[in-house]
Design a protein around this motif. Structure first.
Motif, mmCIF file in Angstrom:
data_model
loop_
_atom_site.group_PDB
_atom_site.id
_atom_site.type_symbol
_atom_site.label_atom_id
_atom_site.label_comp_id
_atom_site.label_asym_id
_atom_site.label_seq_id
_atom_site.Cartn_x
_atom_site.Cartn_y
_atom_site.Cartn_z
ATOM 1 N N PHE A 103 39.497 19.805 109.449
ATOM 2 C CA PHE A 103 39.977 21.086 108.948
ATOM 3 C C PHE A 103 41.502 21.152 109.005
ATOM 4 O O PHE A 103 42.168 21.533 108.034
ATOM 5 C CB PHE A 103 39.362 22.220 109.772
ATOM 6 N N SER A 104 42.052 20.753 110.138
ATOM 7 C CA SER A 104 43.495 20.860 110.332
ATOM 8 C C SER A 104 44.261 19.972 109.350
ATOM 9 O O SER A 104 45.324 20.346 108.839
ATOM 10 C CB SER A 104 43.826 20.482 111.771
ATOM 11 N N GLU B 133 37.589 32.521 113.731
ATOM 12 C CA GLU B 133 38.024 32.142 112.385
ATOM 13 C C GLU B 133 37.747 30.652 112.136
ATOM 14 O O GLU B 133 37.286 30.244 111.067
ATOM 15 C CB GLU B 133 39.538 32.441 112.290
ATOM 16 N N GLU C 178 43.094 18.974 106.346
ATOM 17 C CA GLU C 178 42.909 19.533 105.003
ATOM 18 C C GLU C 178 43.753 20.789 104.784
ATOM 19 O O GLU C 178 44.383 20.955 103.749
ATOM 20 C CB GLU C 178 41.428 19.915 104.802
ATOM 21 N N GLU C 179 43.739 21.652 105.785
ATOM 22 C CA GLU C 179 44.365 22.964 105.602
ATOM 23 C C GLU C 179 45.871 22.923 105.867
ATOM 24 O O GLU C 179 46.641 23.569 105.170
ATOM 25 C CB GLU C 179 43.681 23.968 106.540
ATOM 26 N N PHE C 180 46.281 22.163 106.877
ATOM 27 C CA PHE C 180 47.692 22.191 107.290
ATOM 28 C C PHE C 180 48.374 20.826 107.214
ATOM 29 O O PHE C 180 49.551 20.724 107.524
ATOM 30 C CB PHE C 180 47.809 22.689 108.738
ATOM 31 N N ASN C 181 47.626 19.799 106.861
ATOM 32 C CA ASN C 181 48.142 18.440 106.920
ATOM 33 C C ASN C 181 48.797 18.162 108.276
ATOM 34 O O ASN C 181 49.891 17.615 108.381
ATOM 35 C CB ASN C 181 49.137 18.197 105.770
ATOM 36 N N ARG D 284 33.206 25.307 105.120
ATOM 37 C CA ARG D 284 33.647 24.040 104.533
ATOM 38 C C ARG D 284 32.665 22.892 104.755
ATOM 39 O O ARG D 284 32.480 22.050 103.886
ATOM 40 C CB ARG D 284 34.987 23.611 105.144
ATOM 41 N N SER E 58 37.341 20.098 113.691
ATOM 42 C CA SER E 58 38.590 20.855 113.569
ATOM 43 C C SER E 58 39.740 19.929 113.156
ATOM 44 O O SER E 58 40.730 20.376 112.585
ATOM 45 C CB SER E 58 38.922 21.581 114.869
ATOM 46 N N GLU F 16 35.436 28.905 109.204
ATOM 47 C CA GLU F 16 35.924 27.841 108.303
ATOM 48 C C GLU F 16 35.027 26.600 108.366
ATOM 49 O O GLU F 16 34.730 25.989 107.346
ATOM 50 C CB GLU F 16 37.360 27.453 108.667
ATOM 51 N N ILE G 292 44.940 28.778 115.088
ATOM 52 C CA ILE G 292 43.801 29.499 114.525
ATOM 53 C C ILE G 292 42.974 30.117 115.653
ATOM 54 O O ILE G 292 42.859 29.530 116.729
ATOM 55 C CB ILE G 292 42.924 28.577 113.629
#
Ligand code: 4AD
Ligand code: MG
Length: 428
Positions: A311-312, A279, A314-317, A287, A308, A283, A275
């Motif tokens: 975030f990582s 950006e 949640e978004e990308f597992n 979030r 992060s 996020e 990312i």
């Protein structure tokens, strides 16, 4: 009789074991000694009336003394430690321990003062077994890809990264500095046509940081390779290398790590998510309501790194996150820029930076300009010379071995190093 490792002693076979006394219980009729070597522990059971000659010795024996015991291992299901016990016929003290200054509840500073005692624990030993496995798997991965291992000097004439945070040392009648990274010499190897190199060695940072992830001397795992097309080649190589090494660790130590550290080793999926920093900030704000002034958004903050991770997941597992597009003024002068954007990345694992990497500026004139912008002209002249006589495009990264170990096991940096060095710690 030769020494046998405790884990190798067989039932009903005579053996000699040597190790530390983990536990001593000396009662009227019986003495129980738990001996530990690097392979494991065993109880030696002494029926005292059979050995009146040991009475005095048994009275002096202290915990953590080093002993040598000859005897035969017998099955005894009542013994908690593996249902077996050693019946000694010879008992010798090799080194008597003074009363211990350390207990299991000692605070981290006392533990560091007596680090050699602290390290005797199984949990502490495991950390170094895991680190050995990690580094050797990374080395193996690179050797398979024809990387050379080099060893660059740590005593240097000029600062290696930014000029700040550098230790100065007396060097005969002049000054020298301790290398803040092998950066310049890794790149010299590219100018020498080596094409692919790595180095693992000490890195010095004169930073007055008192966090659980900063130290003034750490072990860097650095690599550099030529003929890359972009820094994406660098990110991909690192991701593959880490996946390879973590798979090895999981296989060999996954269970033990779970047991001792309560941390699960997850072999990361490829490719790692990427990312751009602007950006990421959008996020984190959207979030989690994390707001940072526009002027601060050119670099990561500790909180942003921590968030992060959330975030990582949640978004990308995914536990790893590659962050790109930092602001040029926040990155080293030698990073290549494209339309003003540094061609590099940070790799954040479980919310902590473990790596910075980049494509380097190999064009002599552009590099000199970027150095001058930082006022580094003369200092780095020896370095910019490397690029005057032909140098292939190249890139690489620096990975902190201590950070990697610490994130893997979920400890602080002090526990993850053999000996921690900080602004207030230079001993033992
Ligand atoms: O991010 P750093 O400063 O980058 C370099 O040294 C560049 N020459 C790398 C490159 O090839 N572009 O340091 C690299 C890594 C960090 O990501 C971190 O893991 C570790 O080294 N590190 C530290 N570890 C412990 N204590 C410190 N004070 C550290 N500083 C950096
Ligand atoms: Mg960095």
């Amino acid at each position: 009789m030769n020494r046998t490792m405790i884990a190798q002693v067989r039932i009903d076979e005579p053996a000699r074991i040597e190790g530390f006394l983990e536990h001593v219980r000396n009662t009227r009729y019986m003495a129980f000694l738990v001996v530990r070597d690097r392979s494991g522990s065993v109880q030696a059971t002494i029926e005292k009336q059979l050995h009146p000659e040991w009475a005095e010795l048994l009275d002096t024996l202290s915990v953590e003394s080093v002993v040598s015991i000859e005897g035969t291992l017998r099955e005894n299901l009542q013994v908690k430690l593996g249902g077996r016990e050693l019946i000694p016929i010879k008992l010798e003290i090799l080194s008597l321990a003074a009363p211990l200054p350390l207990t299991k509840d000692s605070n981290i500073d006392t533990r560091m003062d007596y680090r050699w005692l602290d390290l005797r624990g199984e949990k502490e030993r495991l950390l170094f077994e895991v680190q050995t496995c990690l580094v050797s798997a990374m080395r193996e991965f690179l050797l398979q890809r024809e990387f050379l291992e080099i060893h660059t000097p740590k005593l240097i004439a000029a600062a290696s990264e930014s000029g700040a945070d550098v230790f100065e040392v007396g060097y005969f009648d002049r000054k020298a500095y301790l290398a803040q990274s092998p950066q310049f010499y890794k790149q010299m190897a590219m100018a020498a046509g080596f094409e692919r190199i790595f180095e693992t060695g000490p890195v010095f940072r004169a930073e007055k940081s008192y966090t659980n992830r900063h130290t003034t001397e750490f072990t860097g795992f650095d690599l550099e390779f030529s003929y890359i097309e972009s820094f994406h080649n660098v990110m991909n190589l690192e991701a593959e290398m880490l996946a390879y090494a973590l798979e090895r660790v999981q296989k060999q130590f996954g269970e033990a790590i779970e047991r001792h550290y309560g941390t699960t080793v997850v072999v990361p999926k490829l490719p790692f998510p990427v990312i751009a920093l602007p950006e990421l900030y959008r996020e984190l704000e959207k979030r989690y309501g994390y707001h940072l002034a526009e002027s601060e958004r050119g670099d990561t903050t500790t909180e942003a790194e921590q968030l992060s991770y959330r975030f990582s997941m949640e978004e990308f597992n995914h536990e790893f996150l590659l962050i790109t597009d930092f602001a040029a003024e926040k990155r080293a002068f030698y990073h290549m820029r494209k339309d003003g954007v540094p061609q590099g990345y940070d790799l954040v694992w479980r919310g902590v930076e473990i790596t910075t990497g980049a494509q380097r500026e190999h064009r002599y004139d552009v590099l000199c300009r970027q150095a001058e912008e930082r006022g580094l002209g003369e200092d780095v002249k020896f370095y910019t010379e490397f690029f005057r006589y032909g140098c292939p495009p190249h890139g690489g990264f620096g990975l902190g071995v201590d950070r990697l170990t610490m994130m893997l096991l979920g400890t602080g940096i002090k526990e993850a190093m053999f000996l921690f060095r900080g602004p207030n710690r230079l001993t033992p």
